[in-house]
Design a protein around this motif. Sequence first.
Motif, PDB file in Angstrom:
ATOM      1  N   ASN A 155       0.829  -1.199   0.000  1.00  0.00           N
ATOM      2  CA  ASN A 155       0.000   0.000   0.000  1.00  0.00           C
ATOM      3  C   ASN A 155       0.865   1.251   0.000  1.00  0.00           C
ATOM      4  O   ASN A 155       0.551   2.233  -0.657  1.00  0.00           O
ATOM      5  CB  ASN A 155      -0.924   0.023   1.219  1.00  0.00           C
ATOM      6  CG  ASN A 155      -1.939  -1.079   1.173  1.00  0.00           C
ATOM      7  OD1 ASN A 155      -2.221  -1.640   0.124  1.00  0.00           O
ATOM      8  ND2 ASN A 155      -2.487  -1.407   2.328  1.00  0.00           N
ATOM      9  N   GLN A 156       1.948   1.228   0.763  1.00  0.00           N
ATOM     10  CA  GLN A 156       2.842   2.374   0.814  1.00  0.00           C
ATOM     11  C   GLN A 156       3.423   2.655  -0.568  1.00  0.00           C
ATOM     12  O   GLN A 156       3.522   3.798  -0.988  1.00  0.00           O
ATOM     13  CB  GLN A 156       3.956   2.125   1.820  1.00  0.00           C
ATOM     14  CG  GLN A 156       4.889   3.300   1.994  1.00  0.00           C
ATOM     15  CD  GLN A 156       5.988   3.018   3.014  1.00  0.00           C
ATOM     16  OE1 GLN A 156       6.111   1.915   3.516  1.00  0.00           O
ATOM     17  NE2 GLN A 156       6.774   4.024   3.305  1.00  0.00           N
ATOM     18  N   LEU A 157       3.806   1.612  -1.296  1.00  0.00           N
ATOM     19  CA  LEU A 157       4.347   1.799  -2.637  1.00  0.00           C
ATOM     20  C   LEU A 157       3.299   2.365  -3.580  1.00  0.00           C
ATOM     21  O   LEU A 157       3.581   3.248  -4.381  1.00  0.00           O
ATOM     22  CB  LEU A 157       4.886   0.475  -3.186  1.00  0.00           C
ATOM     23  CG  LEU A 157       6.129  -0.075  -2.508  1.00  0.00           C
ATOM     24  CD1 LEU A 157       6.510  -1.416  -3.138  1.00  0.00           C
ATOM     25  CD2 LEU A 157       7.277   0.901  -2.595  1.00  0.00           C
ATOM     26  N   VAL A 158       2.093   1.849  -3.492  1.00  0.00           N
ATOM     27  CA  VAL A 158       1.020   2.308  -4.365  1.00  0.00           C
ATOM     28  C   VAL A 158       0.638   3.747  -4.052  1.00  0.00           C
ATOM     29  O   VAL A 158       0.409   4.551  -4.946  1.00  0.00           O
ATOM     30  CB  VAL A 158      -0.219   1.382  -4.235  1.00  0.00           C
ATOM     31  CG1 VAL A 158      -1.429   1.976  -4.917  1.00  0.00           C
ATOM     32  CG2 VAL A 158       0.092   0.014  -4.810  1.00  0.00           C
ATOM     33  N   LEU A 159       0.579   4.079  -2.773  1.00  0.00           N
ATOM     34  CA  LEU A 159       0.096   5.391  -2.368  1.00  0.00           C
ATOM     35  C   LEU A 159       1.164   6.468  -2.371  1.00  0.00           C
ATOM     36  O   LEU A 159       0.885   7.623  -2.103  1.00  0.00           O
ATOM     37  CB  LEU A 159      -0.568   5.306  -0.992  1.00  0.00           C
ATOM     38  CG  LEU A 159      -1.803   4.406  -0.959  1.00  0.00           C
ATOM     39  CD1 LEU A 159      -2.334   4.285   0.466  1.00  0.00           C
ATOM     40  CD2 LEU A 159      -2.877   4.902  -1.892  1.00  0.00           C
ATOM     41  N   GLN A 160       2.413   6.117  -2.678  1.00  0.00           N
ATOM     42  CA  GLN A 160       3.499   7.091  -2.753  1.00  0.00           C
ATOM     43  C   GLN A 160       4.221   6.961  -4.093  1.00  0.00           C
ATOM     44  O   GLN A 160       5.337   6.459  -4.172  1.00  0.00           O
ATOM     45  CB  GLN A 160       4.474   6.881  -1.598  1.00  0.00           C
ATOM     46  CG  GLN A 160       3.870   7.125  -0.252  1.00  0.00           C
ATOM     47  CD  GLN A 160       4.871   6.915   0.872  1.00  0.00           C
ATOM     48  OE1 GLN A 160       5.983   6.476   0.662  1.00  0.00           O
ATOM     49  NE2 GLN A 160       4.458   7.245   2.064  1.00  0.00           N
ATOM     50  N   PRO A 161       3.600   7.442  -5.166  1.00  0.00           N
ATOM     51  CA  PRO A 161       4.204   7.275  -6.487  1.00  0.00           C
ATOM     52  C   PRO A 161       5.589   7.893  -6.620  1.00  0.00           C
ATOM     53  O   PRO A 161       6.441   7.327  -7.304  1.00  0.00           O
ATOM     54  CB  PRO A 161       3.219   7.940  -7.441  1.00  0.00           C
ATOM     55  CG  PRO A 161       2.119   8.461  -6.622  1.00  0.00           C
ATOM     56  CD  PRO A 161       2.313   8.090  -5.205  1.00  0.00           C
ATOM     57  N   ALA A 162       5.857   9.006  -5.956  1.00  0.00           N
ATOM     58  CA  ALA A 162       7.185   9.625  -6.069  1.00  0.00           C
ATOM     59  C   ALA A 162       8.255   8.693  -5.533  1.00  0.00           C
ATOM     60  O   ALA A 162       9.306   8.517  -6.153  1.00  0.00           O
ATOM     61  CB  ALA A 162       7.213  10.960  -5.325  1.00  0.00           C
ATOM     62  N   VAL A 163       7.987   8.081  -4.381  1.00  0.00           N
ATOM     63  CA  VAL A 163       8.942   7.148  -3.785  1.00  0.00           C
ATOM     64  C   VAL A 163       9.100   5.922  -4.670  1.00  0.00           C
ATOM     65  O   VAL A 163      10.216   5.465  -4.943  1.00  0.00           O
ATOM     66  CB  VAL A 163       8.482   6.739  -2.362  1.00  0.00           C
ATOM     67  CG1 VAL A 163       9.349   5.626  -1.808  1.00  0.00           C
ATOM     68  CG2 VAL A 163       8.480   7.942  -1.438  1.00  0.00           C
ATOM     69  N   THR A 164       8.003   5.387  -5.123  1.00  0.00           N
ATOM     70  CA  THR A 164       8.034   4.187  -5.960  1.00  0.00           C
ATOM     71  C   THR A 164       8.837   4.436  -7.235  1.00  0.00           C
ATOM     72  O   THR A 164       9.692   3.629  -7.602  1.00  0.00           O
ATOM     73  CB  THR A 164       6.605   3.741  -6.317  1.00  0.00           C
ATOM     74  OG1 THR A 164       5.881   3.521  -5.102  1.00  0.00           O
ATOM     75  CG2 THR A 164       6.612   2.470  -7.134  1.00  0.00           C
ATOM     76  N   CYS A 165       8.575   5.555  -7.887  1.00  0.00           N
ATOM     77  CA  CYS A 165       9.255   5.843  -9.153  1.00  0.00           C
ATOM     78  C   CYS A 165      10.744   6.110  -8.964  1.00  0.00           C
ATOM     79  O   CYS A 165      11.572   5.620  -9.737  1.00  0.00           O
ATOM     80  CB  CYS A 165       8.587   7.021  -9.852  1.00  0.00           C
ATOM     81  SG  CYS A 165       6.940   6.611 -10.474  1.00  0.00           S
ATOM     82  N   THR A 166      11.102   6.877  -7.934  1.00  0.00           N
ATOM     83  CA  THR A 166      12.518   7.230  -7.772  1.00  0.00           C
ATOM     84  C   THR A 166      13.342   6.112  -7.148  1.00  0.00           C
ATOM     85  O   THR A 166      14.504   5.938  -7.504  1.00  0.00           O
ATOM     86  CB  THR A 166      12.691   8.512  -6.938  1.00  0.00           C
ATOM     87  OG1 THR A 166      12.057   8.336  -5.671  1.00  0.00           O
ATOM     88  CG2 THR A 166      12.100   9.712  -7.647  1.00  0.00           C
ATOM     89  N   GLU A 167      12.762   5.358  -6.230  1.00  0.00           N
ATOM     90  CA  GLU A 167      13.545   4.329  -5.551  1.00  0.00           C
ATOM     91  C   GLU A 167      13.547   2.978  -6.258  1.00  0.00           C
ATOM     92  O   GLU A 167      14.507   2.224  -6.140  1.00  0.00           O
ATOM     93  CB  GLU A 167      13.065   4.165  -4.105  1.00  0.00           C
ATOM     94  CG  GLU A 167      13.410   5.359  -3.242  1.00  0.00           C
ATOM     95  CD  GLU A 167      13.083   5.143  -1.775  1.00  0.00           C
ATOM     96  OE1 GLU A 167      12.900   3.987  -1.358  1.00  0.00           O
ATOM     97  OE2 GLU A 167      13.014   6.150  -1.056  1.00  0.00           O
ATOM     98  N   TYR A 168      12.485   2.658  -6.965  1.00  0.00           N
ATOM     99  CA  TYR A 168      12.393   1.329  -7.556  1.00  0.00           C
ATOM    100  C   TYR A 168      12.533   1.318  -9.072  1.00  0.00           C
ATOM    101  O   TYR A 168      12.867   0.288  -9.646  1.00  0.00           O
ATOM    102  CB  TYR A 168      11.071   0.657  -7.145  1.00  0.00           C
ATOM    103  CG  TYR A 168      11.026   0.402  -5.662  1.00  0.00           C
ATOM    104  CD1 TYR A 168      11.634  -0.715  -5.123  1.00  0.00           C
ATOM    105  CD2 TYR A 168      10.424   1.313  -4.808  1.00  0.00           C
ATOM    106  CE1 TYR A 168      11.619  -0.940  -3.756  1.00  0.00           C
ATOM    107  CE2 TYR A 168      10.399   1.095  -3.442  1.00  0.00           C
ATOM    108  CZ  TYR A 168      11.001  -0.035  -2.924  1.00  0.00           C
ATOM    109  OH  TYR A 168      10.991  -0.248  -1.574  1.00  0.00           O
ATOM    110  N   PHE A 169      12.235   2.432  -9.711  1.00  0.00           N
ATOM    111  CA  PHE A 169      12.263   2.455 -11.174  1.00  0.00           C
ATOM    112  C   PHE A 169      13.107   3.599 -11.719  1.00  0.00           C
ATOM    113  O   PHE A 169      12.854   4.099 -12.810  1.00  0.00           O
ATOM    114  CB  PHE A 169      10.834   2.552 -11.727  1.00  0.00           C
ATOM    115  CG  PHE A 169       9.966   1.397 -11.336  1.00  0.00           C
ATOM    116  CD1 PHE A 169      10.218   0.127 -11.825  1.00  0.00           C
ATOM    117  CD2 PHE A 169       8.889   1.575 -10.483  1.00  0.00           C
ATOM    118  CE1 PHE A 169       9.418  -0.953 -11.477  1.00  0.00           C
ATOM    119  CE2 PHE A 169       8.090   0.514 -10.122  1.00  0.00           C
ATOM    120  CZ  PHE A 169       8.345  -0.755 -10.614  1.00  0.00           C
TER     121      PHE A 169
END
Length: 128
Positions: A7-21
């Motif tokens: 849920n944290q990954l889904v609800l925080q697109p900035a974090v998901t995009c910068t840290e994982y992709f």
Amino acid sequence: IDGSFQNQLVLQPAVTCTEYFSTDIDSDVVGNIVEALHLLCMKTDGDSLAIATANGSAGDWRDASGVPHLLSSRYNLLSFTHSWLKNLPSCGRFELSVSFLMPHQQQKLKEVCNFLKKSNGDEGKSAN
């Protein structure tokens, strides 16, 4: 697992995009994100999202339609969708991934963008 990490990954697109992709995002992942955003937008294509039912327990994190409570208002959904669309281009090789989307996914991406434009116009009118 209670799903809080996901849920944290889904609800925080900035974090998901910068840290994982940050170096690469696969077109399948972009396609899945587009499909999910499109589904959310289509659930709100009427006047409002379905709000949680009275028989839902306090621990439920989704409403009756399966939408997380955090997205149960139109404003929150628009903000969430905008945040994903704003942050996706920061993913590595994003343009390449978009070019490999299936035609129906490319169409859905256009529909999500048009939905946001239309909704932004509607929000501006209601503010006046």
